[in-house]
Write a protein that holds these residues in place. Structure first.
Motif, PDB file in Angstrom:
ATOM      1  N   VAL A 231     -45.865 -33.279 -74.607  1.00 27.44           N
ATOM      2  CA  VAL A 231     -45.582 -33.684 -75.990  1.00 27.44           C
ATOM      3  C   VAL A 231     -44.080 -33.847 -76.192  1.00 27.44           C
ATOM      4  CG1 VAL A 231     -45.759 -33.001 -78.408  1.00 27.44           C
ATOM      5  CG2 VAL A 231     -47.668 -32.563 -76.864  1.00 27.44           C
ATOM      6  N   CYS A 232     -43.323 -32.915 -75.657  1.00 29.06           N
ATOM      7  CA  CYS A 232     -41.873 -32.950 -75.833  1.00 29.06           C
ATOM      8  C   CYS A 232     -41.235 -34.119 -75.092  1.00 29.06           C
ATOM      9  CB  CYS A 232     -41.256 -31.636 -75.360  1.00 29.06           C
ATOM     10  SG  CYS A 232     -41.614 -30.237 -76.440  1.00 29.06           S
ATOM     11  N   ARG A 233     -41.820 -34.493 -73.971  1.00 29.97           N
ATOM     12  CA  ARG A 233     -41.292 -35.638 -73.226  1.00 29.97           C
ATOM     13  C   ARG A 233     -41.314 -36.890 -74.099  1.00 29.97           C
ATOM     14  NH1 ARG A 233     -44.133 -38.097 -67.715  1.00 29.97           N
ATOM     15  NH2 ARG A 233     -42.989 -40.082 -67.671  1.00 29.97           N
ATOM     16  N   GLY A 234     -42.415 -37.088 -74.804  1.00 24.04           N
ATOM     17  CA  GLY A 234     -42.497 -38.236 -75.699  1.00 24.04           C
ATOM     18  C   GLY A 234     -41.608 -38.091 -76.916  1.00 24.04           C
ATOM     19  N   ALA A 235     -41.540 -36.865 -77.447  1.00 28.22           N
ATOM     20  CA  ALA A 235     -40.716 -36.631 -78.634  1.00 28.22           C
ATOM     21  C   ALA A 235     -39.240 -36.837 -78.326  1.00 28.22           C
ATOM     22  CB  ALA A 235     -40.947 -35.219 -79.159  1.00 28.22           C
ATOM     23  N   CYS A 236     -38.844 -36.531 -77.100  1.00 23.26           N
ATOM     24  CA  CYS A 236     -37.444 -36.745 -76.708  1.00 23.26           C
ATOM     25  C   CYS A 236     -37.101 -38.233 -76.750  1.00 23.26           C
ATOM     26  CB  CYS A 236     -37.198 -36.211 -75.301  1.00 23.26           C
ATOM     27  SG  CYS A 236     -36.991 -34.427 -75.205  1.00 23.26           S
ATOM     28  N   ALA A 237     -38.043 -39.053 -76.253  1.00 19.65           N
ATOM     29  CA  ALA A 237     -37.795 -40.496 -76.242  1.00 19.65           C
ATOM     30  C   ALA A 237     -37.912 -41.062 -77.660  1.00 19.65           C
ATOM     31  CB  ALA A 237     -38.786 -41.176 -75.302  1.00 19.65           C
ATOM     32  N   ASN A 238     -39.147 -41.093 -78.180  1.00 22.25           N
ATOM     33  CA  ASN A 238     -39.422 -41.544 -79.555  1.00 22.25           C
ATOM     34  C   ASN A 238     -38.449 -42.623 -80.016  1.00 22.25           C
ATOM     35  OD1 ASN A 238     -39.433 -40.349 -82.887  1.00 22.25           O
ATOM     36  ND2 ASN A 238     -41.185 -41.218 -81.860  1.00 22.25           N
ATOM     37  N   PRO A 239     -38.482 -43.792 -79.389  1.00 24.44           N
ATOM     38  CA  PRO A 239     -37.494 -44.835 -79.703  1.00 24.44           C
ATOM     39  C   PRO A 239     -37.498 -45.297 -81.155  1.00 24.44           C
ATOM     40  CG  PRO A 239     -39.319 -45.721 -78.417  1.00 24.44           C
ATOM     41  CD  PRO A 239     -39.473 -44.246 -78.396  1.00 24.44           C
ATOM     42  N   SER A 240     -38.659 -45.167 -81.813  1.00 21.25           N
ATOM     43  CA  SER A 240     -38.706 -45.598 -83.219  1.00 21.25           C
ATOM     44  C   SER A 240     -37.953 -44.644 -84.126  1.00 21.25           C
ATOM     45  CB  SER A 240     -40.165 -45.691 -83.681  1.00 21.25           C
ATOM     46  OG  SER A 240     -40.765 -44.392 -83.734  1.00 21.25           O
ATOM     47  N   GLY A 241     -37.759 -43.389 -83.666  1.00 26.28           N
ATOM     48  CA  GLY A 241     -37.073 -42.398 -84.497  1.00 26.28           C
ATOM     49  C   GLY A 241     -37.885 -41.978 -85.693  1.00 26.28           C
ATOM     50  N   ALA A 242     -39.197 -42.270 -85.670  1.00 19.93           N
ATOM     51  CA  ALA A 242     -40.039 -41.991 -86.836  1.00 19.93           C
ATOM     52  C   ALA A 242     -40.474 -40.535 -86.909  1.00 19.93           C
ATOM     53  CB  ALA A 242     -41.265 -42.892 -86.830  1.00 19.93           C
TER      54      ALA A 242
ATOM     55  N   GLY B  58     -42.107 -22.917 -72.679  1.00 18.38           N
ATOM     56  CA  GLY B  58     -42.238 -24.095 -73.534  1.00 18.38           C
ATOM     57  C   GLY B  58     -41.015 -24.344 -74.387  1.00 18.38           C
ATOM     58  N   CYS B  59     -40.301 -23.274 -74.721  1.00 13.57           N
ATOM     59  CA  CYS B  59     -39.110 -23.417 -75.567  1.00 13.57           C
ATOM     60  C   CYS B  59     -38.011 -24.213 -74.874  1.00 13.57           C
ATOM     61  CB  CYS B  59     -38.581 -22.040 -75.964  1.00 13.57           C
ATOM     62  SG  CYS B  59     -39.632 -21.198 -77.163  1.00 13.57           S
ATOM     63  N   THR B  60     -38.018 -24.195 -73.548  1.00 10.76           N
ATOM     64  CA  THR B  60     -37.042 -24.998 -72.804  1.00 10.76           C
ATOM     65  C   THR B  60     -37.241 -26.479 -73.112  1.00 10.76           C
ATOM     66  OG1 THR B  60     -37.065 -23.368 -71.021  1.00 10.76           O
ATOM     67  CG2 THR B  60     -36.160 -25.530 -70.509  1.00 10.76           C
ATOM     68  N   HIS B  61     -38.488 -26.920 -73.156  1.00 14.03           N
ATOM     69  CA  HIS B  61     -38.783 -28.324 -73.455  1.00 14.03           C
ATOM     70  C   HIS B  61     -38.486 -28.645 -74.915  1.00 14.03           C
ATOM     71  CE1 HIS B  61     -40.655 -28.368 -69.540  1.00 14.03           C
ATOM     72  NE2 HIS B  61     -41.517 -27.430 -69.896  1.00 14.03           N
ATOM     73  N   ILE B  62     -38.780 -27.714 -75.800  1.00 12.91           N
ATOM     74  CA  ILE B  62     -38.525 -27.948 -77.224  1.00 12.91           C
ATOM     75  C   ILE B  62     -37.026 -28.061 -77.481  1.00 12.91           C
ATOM     76  CG2 ILE B  62     -38.712 -26.917 -79.518  1.00 12.91           C
ATOM     77  CD1 ILE B  62     -41.389 -25.721 -78.570  1.00 12.91           C
ATOM     78  N   ALA B  63     -36.251 -27.270 -76.775  1.00 10.22           N
ATOM     79  CA  ALA B  63     -34.792 -27.349 -76.916  1.00 10.22           C
ATOM     80  C   ALA B  63     -34.282 -28.733 -76.534  1.00 10.22           C
ATOM     81  CB  ALA B  63     -34.127 -26.274 -76.059  1.00 10.22           C
ATOM     82  N   GLU B  64     -34.908 -29.344 -75.518  1.00  6.00           N
ATOM     83  CA  GLU B  64     -34.510 -30.692 -75.125  1.00  6.00           C
ATOM     84  C   GLU B  64     -34.825 -31.696 -76.228  1.00  6.00           C
ATOM     85  OE1 GLU B  64     -32.744 -31.630 -72.531  1.00  6.00           O
ATOM     86  OE2 GLU B  64     -32.579 -29.484 -72.069  1.00  6.00           O
ATOM     87  N   VAL B  65     -35.941 -31.485 -76.921  1.00  5.10           N
ATOM     88  CA  VAL B  65     -36.283 -32.352 -78.056  1.00  5.10           C
ATOM     89  C   VAL B  65     -35.197 -32.258 -79.127  1.00  5.10           C
ATOM     90  CG1 VAL B  65     -37.934 -32.785 -79.915  1.00  5.10           C
ATOM     91  CG2 VAL B  65     -38.750 -32.190 -77.633  1.00  5.10           C
ATOM     92  N   LEU B  66     -34.781 -31.042 -79.427  1.00  4.62           N
ATOM     93  CA  LEU B  66     -33.753 -30.844 -80.457  1.00  4.62           C
ATOM     94  C   LEU B  66     -32.450 -31.524 -80.072  1.00  4.62           C
ATOM     95  CD1 LEU B  66     -34.373 -27.090 -81.360  1.00  4.62           C
ATOM     96  CD2 LEU B  66     -34.985 -29.100 -82.707  1.00  4.62           C
ATOM     97  N   ARG B  67     -32.156 -31.552 -78.786  1.00  8.78           N
ATOM     98  CA  ARG B  67     -30.914 -32.189 -78.339  1.00  8.78           C
ATOM     99  C   ARG B  67     -31.014 -33.717 -78.375  1.00  8.78           C
ATOM    100  NH1 ARG B  67     -31.333 -27.942 -74.404  1.00  8.78           N
ATOM    101  NH2 ARG B  67     -29.676 -26.394 -74.652  1.00  8.78           N
ATOM    102  N   ALA B  68     -32.198 -34.237 -78.007  1.00 11.35           N
ATOM    103  CA  ALA B  68     -32.327 -35.678 -77.829  1.00 11.35           C
ATOM    104  C   ALA B  68     -32.825 -36.420 -79.060  1.00 11.35           C
ATOM    105  CB  ALA B  68     -33.267 -35.956 -76.651  1.00 11.35           C
TER     106      ALA B  68
ATOM    107  N   ALA C 145     -36.070 -17.736 -77.353  1.00  9.77           N
ATOM    108  CA  ALA C 145     -35.166 -17.870 -78.495  1.00  9.77           C
ATOM    109  C   ALA C 145     -33.790 -18.333 -78.046  1.00  9.77           C
ATOM    110  CB  ALA C 145     -35.067 -16.538 -79.234  1.00  9.77           C
ATOM    111  N   THR C 146     -33.362 -17.847 -76.896  1.00  6.39           N
ATOM    112  CA  THR C 146     -32.061 -18.269 -76.361  1.00  6.39           C
ATOM    113  C   THR C 146     -32.076 -19.765 -76.038  1.00  6.39           C
ATOM    114  OG1 THR C 146     -31.697 -16.072 -75.427  1.00  6.39           O
ATOM    115  CG2 THR C 146     -30.366 -17.865 -74.542  1.00  6.39           C
ATOM    116  N   SER C 147     -33.188 -20.241 -75.479  1.00  2.11           N
ATOM    117  CA  SER C 147     -33.310 -21.672 -75.200  1.00  2.11           C
ATOM    118  C   SER C 147     -33.275 -22.479 -76.496  1.00  2.11           C
ATOM    119  CB  SER C 147     -34.616 -21.954 -74.453  1.00  2.11           C
ATOM    120  OG  SER C 147     -34.643 -21.301 -73.205  1.00  2.11           O
ATOM    121  N   LEU C 148     -34.033 -22.021 -77.491  1.00  3.48           N
ATOM    122  CA  LEU C 148     -34.051 -22.710 -78.780  1.00  3.48           C
ATOM    123  C   LEU C 148     -32.671 -22.758 -79.408  1.00  3.48           C
ATOM    124  CD1 LEU C 148     -37.305 -21.366 -80.485  1.00  3.48           C
ATOM    125  CD2 LEU C 148     -36.896 -23.665 -79.620  1.00  3.48           C
ATOM    126  N   ALA C 149     -31.926 -21.672 -79.249  1.00  5.97           N
ATOM    127  CA  ALA C 149     -30.587 -21.593 -79.843  1.00  5.97           C
ATOM    128  C   ALA C 149     -29.697 -22.724 -79.346  1.00  5.97           C
ATOM    129  CB  ALA C 149     -29.960 -20.241 -79.524  1.00  5.97           C
ATOM    130  N   GLY C 150     -29.815 -23.046 -78.059  1.00 14.95           N
ATOM    131  CA  GLY C 150     -29.020 -24.144 -77.525  1.00 14.95           C
ATOM    132  C   GLY C 150     -29.356 -25.460 -78.195  1.00 14.95           C
TER     133      GLY C 150
END
Length: 600
Positions: A214-225, A240-250, A269-274
């Motif tokens: 899910v996060c892989r797609g959310a990271c891309a999400n070209p429409s930004g919707a 799983g928080c490692t992947h969610i953190a990537e979503v927050l960054r991208a 939580a540390t991963s999310l913090a990043g």
């Protein structure tokens, strides 16, 4: 029967066949029967819907024939294979046929209980295909043309009594989000044409592997919707928080992220913090009901707090929204986690929180480390008028942080911090703050903005005594009758009362009996009475103040001509003044003599 299957297959292969929908539910099809049917469907150009649900005897060989058929047929759009005994061995190739060039847009394979997590993972890998025409998976998983994908505990949405009686639903949805379903969601989110704004997967057993898709797609999400991702009550955990953190960054459109009840610990939580520190768009985050690690004041919780200082967009945490539309907020009457208390304190300095007028954090187990983050927040805040942090767990260290914050606050009028007795350091810090603060007019429910002030019998800390004395000079003070008896007022407190009375023009009656001040305190009071011309009634009787106290008070009588009632001795009564049998202190005797000369 086999000959019936052969008949169906042969007729489907005829050029004159115009059948658009073929449904063979619960027909006990064997692998040979499936082969016969697929031989005809291979070349059928009109068939749009092919449903063979609830045929558990198909087996691996039957699935192989279906896979071959899908690679040949170019007309089928709906393919339902519920409860047909799909196993790991053939599932991967079946999915490869569906997404690798077929015309299928609606594919349903739920109810195949023999498909394991390993098989799901292989299928998930095949789902990621940019050329796939697939739009609907397992009936309810679709994002095309949808504002919201909501799979909230979808098992509960289906009544088991209806399974098998509806043309579209014959098997229950899986108890947890399958990996290939997660991959499908991710694949759809990664497409420009998909404009889904909200994905809700609450209570779907999403683990770290599913979360990764899910996060892989959310990271891309070209429409930004994509604006909201709800993963509450799942099994995301720390990996799983490692992947969610990537979503927050991208991701540059995600405003709301819900992760309550996911077993997230310190590492997660540390991963999310990043990710939180990096995102500039996240507005709301919910990480309630995770592991006890987040209840600590170190590790992941501390990392979260640090990220709040680097993030300027997050205004709502665990359901507590501090945005510009809020004028009152409460976290009272239940213990709050350290990171949440720190978040509230930090956000008080945010430009969009300046409309907050009242904040209550009473009985919330706030510690020194939590209240420390209020220092800068309160100091920088220009809108807060009322703050309640009473009955918490912070000590003198926390009081010092709070005091520094309110020392120069230009709008705070009400502060509540009762609930425990503070030591010398805490009192000293508050006293310094009260000396510099010019707006605070209500402290621990003590206010001089009412005509009658009665705190008799209540034990006052030093800083509360100083508050009363220092507020006597405020423009907001209208108190005229003040009863401060039996409150523990000592010499320090009386120093401020004396200074306040020098400029006070409202108080006409003051009761100070049964307190702890001695000669020095009475001397400080006397200095204030010398300059005061409005006090009419004063009560200080109850102890021997000694010669020094008597001298100090007797020096007042030559300067002060407005005090007419001392300790109940009132010579303005039209009648008899009878003090017989009462032992009068020297300052009381001096008062009587001086008042006899007054015209009043």
């Amino acid at each position: 029967l086999l000959y019936e299957s052969s008949f169906v297959g042969s007729r489907m292969g005829l050029p004159t066949c115009v059948t658009q929908r073929l449904t063979l539910r619960r027909c006990h099809l064997s692998p040979f029967a499936v082969q016969e049917i697929c031989n005809g469907v291979d070349v059928c150009a009109t068939l749009k819907s092919f449903i063979i649900n609830s045929n558990t005897d198909i087996g691996i060989r039957g699935v192989a024939h279906l896979t071959r058929m899908l690679s040949c047929n170019r007309s089928i759009e709906i393919m339902h294979l519920e409860d047909v005994g799909i196993r790991d061995e053939g599932a991967e190739y079946l999915f490869a046929s569906v997404v690798g060039g077929s015309t299928v847009v609606d594919f349903n394979v739920r109810g195949n209980k023999e498909l394991t997590r390993v098989g799901e993972a292989k299928c998930a890998a095949r789902v990621w295909n940019p050329s796939s025409a697939l739009e609907v998976l397992n009936i309810d998983v679709t994002l095309r043309g949808c504002h919201t994908l909501d799979l909230t505990q979808r098992v509960s949405k289906y009544n088991s009594d209806s399974w098998g009686h509806d043309d579209d639903v014959s098997a229950p949805p899986p108890a947890r989000l399958a990996l290939y379903e997660a991959a499908f969601i991710g694949d759809q989110l990664s497409r420009e044409e998909v404009r889904t704004q909200k994905v809700v997967l609450d209570g779907n057993g999403v683990d770290a592997a599913a979360c990764a898709h899910v996060c892989r797609g959310a990271c891309a999400n070209p429409s930004g919707a994509l604006a909201e991702l709800d993963l509450d009550n799942n099994e995301v955990a720390d990996p799983g928080c490692t992947h969610i953190a990537e979503v927050l960054r991208a991701n540059r459109g995600l405003h709301v992220l819900r992760l309550a009840g996911n077993g997230i610990g310190s590492a997660g939580a540390t991963s999310l913090a990043g990710g939180i520190a990096a995102t500039t768009v996240l507005h709301a985050l919910d990480v309630r009901r995770n592991t006890t690690d987040l209840a600590d004041e170190s590790g992941g919780a501390e990392a979260l707090v640090k990220s709040f200082y680097h993030n300027s967009s997050l205004l709502s945490l665990d359901g507590h929204d501090l945005s510009e539309y809020t004028s009152w907020h409460s976290l009272s009457n239940e213990p709050q986690l350290f990171y949440l208390i720190a978040f509230v304190g930090i956000r008080l300095a945010h430009p969009r929180v300046q409309s907050l007028r009242q904040l209550s954090i009473n009985r919330s187990a706030v510690t020194d480390k939590g209240i420390a983050h209020f220092e800068v927040g309160i100091y920088s805040n220009v809108g807060l008028e009322s703050l309640d942090v009473g009955r918490n767990d912070f000590t003198d260290v926390g009081v010092a942080s709070l005091a520094r914050g309110i020392s120069s606050h230009g709008r705070l009028h009400t502060l509540e911090m009762r609930g425990r007795t503070y030591g010398a350091d805490g009192n000293a810090a508050m006293i310094r703050s009260l000396e510099s603060n010019t707006t605070l007019d209500t402290l621990n429910s003590i206010t001089l903005t009412h005509e009658c002030v009665d705190v008799s019998g209540r034990r006052l800390d030093h800083y509360e005594q100083v508050f009363i004395g220092s507020r006597l000079t405020f423009d907001t003070t209208v108190a005229c009758d003040m009863d401060l008896s039996s409150t523990g007022f000592d010499d320090l407190g009386m120093t401020y009362v004396g200074e306040g009375l020098q400029r006070n023009e409202t108080v006409t009656r003051l009761v100070l009996q049964k307190n702890a001040f001695c000669a020095d305190g009475l001397s400080a009071l006397a200095s204030g009475l010398t300059e005061n011309s409005h006090l009419r009634d004063l009560f200080v009787r109850g102890k021997d103040y000694g010669a020094a106290g008597d001298r100090a008070m007797n020096s007042v009588w030559t300067e002060n001509h407005t005090l007419l009632n001392l300790d109940g001795i009132d010579l303005t009564d039209r009648g008899i003044v009878d003090l017989s049998g009462r032992t009068l202190a020297l300052y009381e005797q001096g008062f009587i003599g001086s008042r006899l000369a007054l015209t009043s």
